[in-house]
Design a protein around this motif. Structure first.
Motif, short mmCIF file in Angstrom:
data_model
loop_
_atom_site.label_atom_id
_atom_site.label_comp_id
_atom_site.label_asym_id
_atom_site.label_seq_id
_atom_site.Cartn_x
_atom_site.Cartn_y
_atom_site.Cartn_z
N ARG A 1 16.78 27.68 38.30
CA ARG A 1 16.48 28.38 39.56
C ARG A 1 16.47 29.89 39.33
NH1 ARG A 1 19.97 27.00 44.79
NH2 ARG A 1 18.44 25.34 44.95
N ASN B 1 12.80 27.07 42.45
CA ASN B 1 13.36 25.95 41.67
C ASN B 1 12.39 25.46 40.60
OD1 ASN B 1 15.55 25.99 43.35
ND2 ASN B 1 15.09 24.08 44.40
N LYS C 1 11.87 22.37 37.22
CA LYS C 1 12.29 21.11 36.60
C LYS C 1 11.65 21.04 35.22
CE LYS C 1 12.51 18.43 40.84
NZ LYS C 1 13.37 17.26 40.73
N VAL D 1 16.89 16.02 41.96
CA VAL D 1 17.78 16.58 43.00
C VAL D 1 18.17 15.43 43.91
CG1 VAL D 1 17.96 18.21 44.92
CG2 VAL D 1 16.70 18.86 42.85
N HIS E 1 20.06 14.91 49.96
CA HIS E 1 20.99 15.80 50.67
C HIS E 1 20.33 16.33 51.93
CE1 HIS E 1 18.53 18.63 48.36
NE2 HIS E 1 18.88 19.57 49.23
N ASP F 1 20.27 20.06 54.23
CA ASP F 1 20.53 21.48 53.95
C ASP F 1 21.60 22.07 54.86
OD1 ASP F 1 18.71 21.62 51.87
OD2 ASP F 1 17.06 22.29 53.15
N VAL G 1 8.99 17.08 46.03
CA VAL G 1 9.99 16.97 47.10
C VAL G 1 9.75 15.64 47.82
CG1 VAL G 1 10.81 17.95 49.27
CG2 VAL G 1 10.07 19.46 47.42
N SER H 1 14.54 15.13 45.17
CA SER H 1 13.31 15.03 44.38
C SER H 1 13.63 14.28 43.09
CB SER H 1 12.70 16.40 44.10
OG SER H 1 13.63 17.25 43.47
N ARG I 1 8.53 22.90 36.97
CA ARG I 1 7.77 22.55 38.18
C ARG I 1 8.14 23.57 39.23
NH1 ARG I 1 10.50 20.07 42.78
NH2 ARG I 1 11.43 22.01 42.03
N LEU J 1 8.71 25.59 42.31
CA LEU J 1 8.65 25.37 43.76
C LEU J 1 9.38 26.53 44.42
CD1 LEU J 1 8.24 23.61 46.33
CD2 LEU J 1 10.41 22.49 45.78
N ILE K 1 22.64 24.21 43.60
CA ILE K 1 22.74 22.78 43.94
C ILE K 1 22.76 21.93 42.68
CG2 ILE K 1 20.23 22.41 44.16
CD1 ILE K 1 20.84 20.63 46.59
N TYR K 2 22.10 22.39 41.62
CA TYR K 2 22.07 21.60 40.38
C TYR K 2 23.49 21.52 39.81
CZ TYR K 2 17.18 22.82 40.84
OH TYR K 2 15.92 23.01 41.33
O1 LIG Z 1 13.58 21.63 43.92
C1 LIG Z 1 13.54 20.58 44.58
O2 LIG Z 1 12.86 19.64 44.21
C2 LIG Z 1 14.26 20.42 45.88
C3 LIG Z 1 15.41 21.35 45.94
C4 LIG Z 1 16.19 21.29 47.19
O3 LIG Z 1 16.09 20.40 47.99
C5 LIG Z 1 17.13 22.38 47.45
O4 LIG Z 1 17.21 23.30 46.61
O5 LIG Z 1 17.81 22.33 48.50
#
Ligand SMILES: O=C(O)CCC(=O)C(=O)O
Length: 302
Positions: free
Chosen positions: A78, A117, A119, A127, A130, A132, A160, A219, A228, A230, A287-288
């Motif tokens: 990220r 973000n 991948k 991911v 969840h 937010d 996503v 995801s 990837r 995003l 989040i990771y």
């Molecule tokens: O990067 C993603 O695929 C989703 C990430 C996500 O849901 C988040 O960062 O809250």
């Protein structure tokens, strides 16, 4: 602001059908709204950030890199707060996506935060499911996130995914059995989800995704080798008052800035409460990290 009031005002970008779809399903997938020149600029700037992240030395908090990151094989998970790291990202956050936010939260819109973000096809970049809003409770559930795919994103690229209609369902616990912040639903809660309602939001570069802060989403891992990208921008109605500190890596001087309309004096308070997140205490990176067990944050003492 109530949904009926939002829908009664004329839209800026979306059709009335798209707005109604968002309120009914908790998400949207939008193609063809981002101008090619803007997309190309964002892609070029993003490539320069990936290059800059290769250097494994300390940074200023811009990058969340996986533990196995090396300069030769970047594992940039990220870019934190892209809105404050390059004007191209802030220009974008305050352009058409802010109009889309206004169509969905009402005319008075605050910018909440942004993140970029990636991948990297190592099988560990999924991911988990969840919501937010447990990360950043507000007095109502207007907050939403708008994603922009910077590359074509098909089923194999970690798109996503959202659970259709889950914004109307319960809020789930995002702590694990030991009370540590997990940043995702427990296995038991996932087992109870209706995964036949999962919608995978795929599309060419330039596609926008929108999900409400209560919508369960995640995801799958990506099979692509080049990340990837995003770009995610989150907004809220100006009548939504945050009642917990934002996770420090997400904090930016733009947080809370009015991007459409004006500030609102009276908060709108939804009667459905949202539990508090942990005290971040400088220990959260992303989040990771939360979802891969790197987290040491626990429930607030009660
Ligand atoms: O990067 C993603 O695929 C989703 C990430 C996500 O849901 C988040 O960062 O809250």
């Amino acid at each position: 602001m109530l949904t009926e009031t939002i829908l009664a005002a004329p839209p800026r970008v979306l059709t009335q059908e798209q707005r109604a779809f968002y309120f009914a399903h908790g998400y949207l997938l939008l193609e063809g709204l981002v101008e090619p020149a803007r997309l190309e600029r964002l892609q070029a700037v993003t490539a320069s950030f990936v290059e800059a992240s290769r250097d494994a030395g300390p940074d200023d908090g811009a990058f969340d890199r996986a533990p196995d990151h090396t300069p030769a094989q970047p594992r940039l998970r990220r870019v934190n707060t892209p809105d404050r790291r390059h004007e191209a990202y802030w220009d974008f956050a305050t352009a058409i996506v802010a109009d889309i936010a206004a169509d969905l939260v009402g005319p008075n819109v605050v910018f909440h935060h942004s993140k970029l973000n990636f991948k990297w096809s190592d099988g560990a970049d999924g991911v988990g499911w969840h919501q937010d809003i447990p990360f950043y409770p507000h007095s109502n559930y207007s907050p939403l996130t708008i994603g922009l795919y910077l590359a074509d994103t098909g089923m194999g690229d970690g798109p996503v995914a959202v659970i259709d209609g889950s914004h109307e369902g319960p809020l789930h616990d995002h702590y694990d059995a030991e009370g540590r912040w997990a940043g995702c639903l427990s296995d038991a809660d996932v087992a109870r989800l209706d995964l036949s309602s999962a919608r995978y939001l795929t599309g060419p570069a330039g596609t926008l995704t929108v999900h409400n802060c209560r919508t369960i989403h995640g995801s799958p891992p990506s099979e692509r080798a080049d990340g990837r990208p995003l770009l995610l921008n989150a907004y809220a109605a100006a009548d939504a008052t945050p009642y917990a500190e934002l996770d420090p890596p997400a904090q930016s001087p733009h947080c809370g800035e009015i991007v459409r309309g004006a500030a609102v004096v009276e908060p709108h308070v939804d009667p459905r409460p949202c539990p508090m997140p942990p005290c971040w205490d400088g220990r959260s990176t992303s989040i990771y990290a939360n979802q891969s067990g790197e987290s040491t944050m626990t429930r607030p003492e009660g």
